[in-house]
Scaffold this motif. Structure first.
Motif, PDB file in Angstrom:
ATOM      1  N   GLN A 158      70.285 -24.847-110.539  1.00  0.00           N
ATOM      2  CA  GLN A 158      71.033 -23.581-110.428  1.00  0.00           C
ATOM      3  C   GLN A 158      71.187 -23.344-108.749  1.00  0.00           C
ATOM      4  OE1 GLN A 158      69.105 -20.874-112.999  1.00  0.00           O
ATOM      5  NE2 GLN A 158      70.636 -21.424-114.700  1.00  0.00           N
ATOM      6  N   ASN A 159      70.719 -24.017-107.968  1.00  0.00           N
ATOM      7  CA  ASN A 159      71.250 -24.326-106.483  1.00  0.00           C
ATOM      8  C   ASN A 159      70.614 -23.344-105.733  1.00  0.00           C
ATOM      9  OD1 ASN A 159      72.039 -26.752-106.149  1.00  0.00           O
ATOM     10  ND2 ASN A 159      74.211 -26.228-106.573  1.00  0.00           N
ATOM     11  N   GLY A 160      70.040 -22.281-106.216  1.00  0.00           N
ATOM     12  CA  GLY A 160      69.434 -21.016-105.107  1.00  0.00           C
ATOM     13  C   GLY A 160      68.736 -21.803-104.085  1.00  0.00           C
ATOM     14  N   GLY A 161      67.679 -22.746-104.510  1.00  0.00           N
ATOM     15  CA  GLY A 161      67.042 -23.350-103.172  1.00  0.00           C
ATOM     16  C   GLY A 161      67.638 -23.814-102.122  1.00  0.00           C
ATOM     17  N   SER A 162      68.771 -24.594-102.602  1.00  0.00           N
ATOM     18  CA  SER A 162      69.629 -25.205-101.333  1.00  0.00           C
ATOM     19  C   SER A 162      70.378 -24.123-100.644  1.00  0.00           C
ATOM     20  CB  SER A 162      70.716 -26.133-102.085  1.00  0.00           C
ATOM     21  OG  SER A 162      70.156 -26.884-103.023  1.00  0.00           O
ATOM     22  N   ILE A 163      70.694 -23.071-101.263  1.00  0.00           N
ATOM     23  CA  ILE A 163      71.650 -22.008-100.673  1.00  0.00           C
ATOM     24  C   ILE A 163      70.478 -21.418 -99.665  1.00  0.00           C
ATOM     25  CG2 ILE A 163      72.774 -19.821-101.024  1.00  0.00           C
ATOM     26  CD1 ILE A 163      73.677 -21.088-103.684  1.00  0.00           C
ATOM     27  N   LEU A 164      69.397 -21.356 -99.980  1.00  0.00           N
ATOM     28  CA  LEU A 164      68.420 -20.255 -98.898  1.00  0.00           C
ATOM     29  C   LEU A 164      68.044 -21.388 -97.902  1.00  0.00           C
ATOM     30  CD1 LEU A 164      66.182 -18.532-101.654  1.00  0.00           C
ATOM     31  CD2 LEU A 164      68.187 -17.633-100.580  1.00  0.00           C
ATOM     32  N   LYS A 165      67.845 -22.606 -98.328  1.00  0.00           N
ATOM     33  CA  LYS A 165      67.338 -23.506 -97.089  1.00  0.00           C
ATOM     34  C   LYS A 165      68.437 -23.682 -96.106  1.00  0.00           C
ATOM     35  CE  LYS A 165      63.894 -25.506-100.280  1.00  0.00           C
ATOM     36  NZ  LYS A 165      63.780 -26.634-101.322  1.00  0.00           N
ATOM     37  N   GLU A 166      69.549 -23.719 -96.602  1.00  0.00           N
ATOM     38  CA  GLU A 166      70.973 -24.153 -95.765  1.00  0.00           C
ATOM     39  C   GLU A 166      71.111 -22.774 -94.848  1.00  0.00           C
ATOM     40  OE1 GLU A 166      74.514 -24.326 -98.190  1.00  0.00           O
ATOM     41  OE2 GLU A 166      73.713 -26.128 -98.894  1.00  0.00           O
ATOM     42  N   LYS A 167      70.543 -21.555 -95.193  1.00  0.00           N
ATOM     43  CA  LYS A 167      70.363 -20.411 -94.394  1.00  0.00           C
ATOM     44  C   LYS A 167      69.099 -20.482 -93.273  1.00  0.00           C
ATOM     45  CE  LYS A 167      73.459 -17.567 -96.981  1.00  0.00           C
ATOM     46  NZ  LYS A 167      74.611 -17.752 -96.081  1.00  0.00           N
ATOM     47  N   GLY A 168      68.551 -21.571 -93.600  1.00  0.00           N
ATOM     48  CA  GLY A 168      67.531 -21.737 -92.823  1.00  0.00           C
ATOM     49  C   GLY A 168      65.993 -21.119 -93.257  1.00  0.00           C
ATOM     50  N   ILE A 169      65.987 -20.741 -94.401  1.00  0.00           N
ATOM     51  CA  ILE A 169      65.126 -19.834 -94.831  1.00  0.00           C
ATOM     52  C   ILE A 169      63.865 -20.765 -95.396  1.00  0.00           C
ATOM     53  CG2 ILE A 169      64.134 -18.261 -96.795  1.00  0.00           C
ATOM     54  CD1 ILE A 169      67.067 -16.955 -96.648  1.00  0.00           C
ATOM     55  N   ARG A 170      62.387 -20.562 -95.148  1.00  0.00           N
ATOM     56  CA  ARG A 170      61.543 -21.330 -95.729  1.00  0.00           C
ATOM     57  C   ARG A 170      61.304 -20.984 -97.167  1.00  0.00           C
ATOM     58  NH1 ARG A 170      56.303 -22.769 -93.633  1.00  0.00           N
ATOM     59  NH2 ARG A 170      54.981 -23.560 -95.607  1.00  0.00           N
ATOM     60  N   VAL A 171      61.380 -21.960 -97.958  1.00  0.00           N
ATOM     61  CA  VAL A 171      61.226 -21.722 -99.408  1.00  0.00           C
ATOM     62  C   VAL A 171      60.181 -22.447 -99.814  1.00  0.00           C
ATOM     63  CG1 VAL A 171      62.467 -21.801-101.714  1.00  0.00           C
ATOM     64  CG2 VAL A 171      63.708 -21.164 -99.573  1.00  0.00           C
ATOM     65  N   GLU A 172      59.018 -21.689-100.755  1.00  0.00           N
ATOM     66  CA  GLU A 172      57.999 -22.425-101.474  1.00  0.00           C
ATOM     67  C   GLU A 172      58.116 -22.192-102.905  1.00  0.00           C
ATOM     68  OE1 GLU A 172      55.819 -24.845-100.390  1.00  0.00           O
ATOM     69  OE2 GLU A 172      56.213 -24.590 -98.238  1.00  0.00           O
ATOM     70  N   SER A 173      58.322 -23.171-103.917  1.00  0.00           N
ATOM     71  CA  SER A 173      58.540 -22.610-105.227  1.00  0.00           C
ATOM     72  C   SER A 173      57.103 -23.716-106.074  1.00  0.00           C
ATOM     73  CB  SER A 173      59.803 -23.279-105.723  1.00  0.00           C
ATOM     74  OG  SER A 173      60.877 -22.724-105.207  1.00  0.00           O
ATOM     75  N   LEU A 174      56.550 -22.984-106.752  1.00  0.00           N
ATOM     76  CA  LEU A 174      55.233 -23.444-107.337  1.00  0.00           C
ATOM     77  C   LEU A 174      55.552 -24.440-108.422  1.00  0.00           C
ATOM     78  CD1 LEU A 174      52.945 -20.509-106.982  1.00  0.00           C
ATOM     79  CD2 LEU A 174      53.693 -22.222-105.410  1.00  0.00           C
ATOM     80  N   ALA A 175      56.548 -24.074-109.364  1.00  0.00           N
ATOM     81  CA  ALA A 175      57.004 -25.068-110.393  1.00  0.00           C
ATOM     82  C   ALA A 175      58.512 -25.242-110.215  1.00  0.00           C
ATOM     83  CB  ALA A 175      56.804 -24.658-111.548  1.00  0.00           C
TER      84      ALA A 175
END
Ligand code: 5GP
Length: 189
Positions: A158-175
């Motif tokens: 659903q692409n939320g991870g890519s959108i956040l990373k493109e904005k330079g946000i550090r993202v950690e998802s456990l699963a």
């Protein structure tokens, strides 16, 4: 996080519209032992960054956020979906809910977030990133700094991870779920 993936496979239920039901251990009934393990994993993954406040959205983000707050001895703020009469200094943003297919306001009091704060956002799910982007705006409106975002479950398709990373946000998802098809959950390697 192997323990979490095993639990999703054992007790999660994949619905046909890309929604994962985890009511038995995260969203309705909460497995506190698992939540404690989740918090310890967040603590480890964000060990290299400095933050002084943890932020989440009611209701399902509160359990992991509070567990992390307990592990880190830090205060936890939850953005509210309704304005209590007692709330002052309010800032708010509109967020689109993917599961409910409607817009809702989330708000918080600027009394608890200001320019001196470094904020880690924690939530149960990352889907299209709408809640997370709303929170980013809210943190900016408060003048605080968003230092990272942690999710128990990310649905990568659903692409939320890519959108956040493109904005330079550090993202950690456990699963991280690669796909849900025919009622089966497939995790990213
Ligand atoms: P997003 O804003 O990233 O599209 O969706 C995130 C929010 O929607 C989460 O806070 C979560 O409450 C809800 N959500 C998204 N996908 C799911 C799902 O598959 N299952 C459940 N239970 N909630 C979800």
């Amino acid at each position: 996080m192997h323990l979490l993936e095993e639990r999703i496979l054992a007790d999660g239920c994949a619905l046909s519209d890309g929604v994962l039901k985890v009511d038995g251990f995260i969203n309705h009934q909460i497995d506190a032992d698992l939540m404690y393990e989740i918090a310890k994993e967040f603590k480890k993954r964000f060990a290299d960054i400095t933050y002084n406040k943890i932020l989440t959205i009611e209701a399902s983000g509160i359990a992991p956020a509070v567990m992390l707050g307990y592990c880190m001895h830090l205060p936890v703020i939850f953005a509210k979906k309704q304005t209590p009469k007692t709330m002052d200094n309010v800032i708010s943003v509109k967020i689109h809910s993917f599961t409910k297919n409607k817009d809702y306001d989330v708000l918080l009091s600027k009394s608890f977030l200001n320019k001196n704060d470094k904020v880690l956002f924690i939530d149960d799910f990352l889907a299209y990133g709408s809640a997370a982007l709303g929170i980013k705006n809210l943190v900016e409106m408060a003048g605080a700094e968003l230092v990272g975002m942690g999710f128990i479950i990310e649905k990568k398709f659903q692409n939320g991870g890519s959108i956040l990373k493109e904005k330079g946000i550090r993202v950690e998802s456990l699963a991280v779920i690669e796909e849900i098809s025919a009622g089966k959950v497939k995790f990213s390697k």
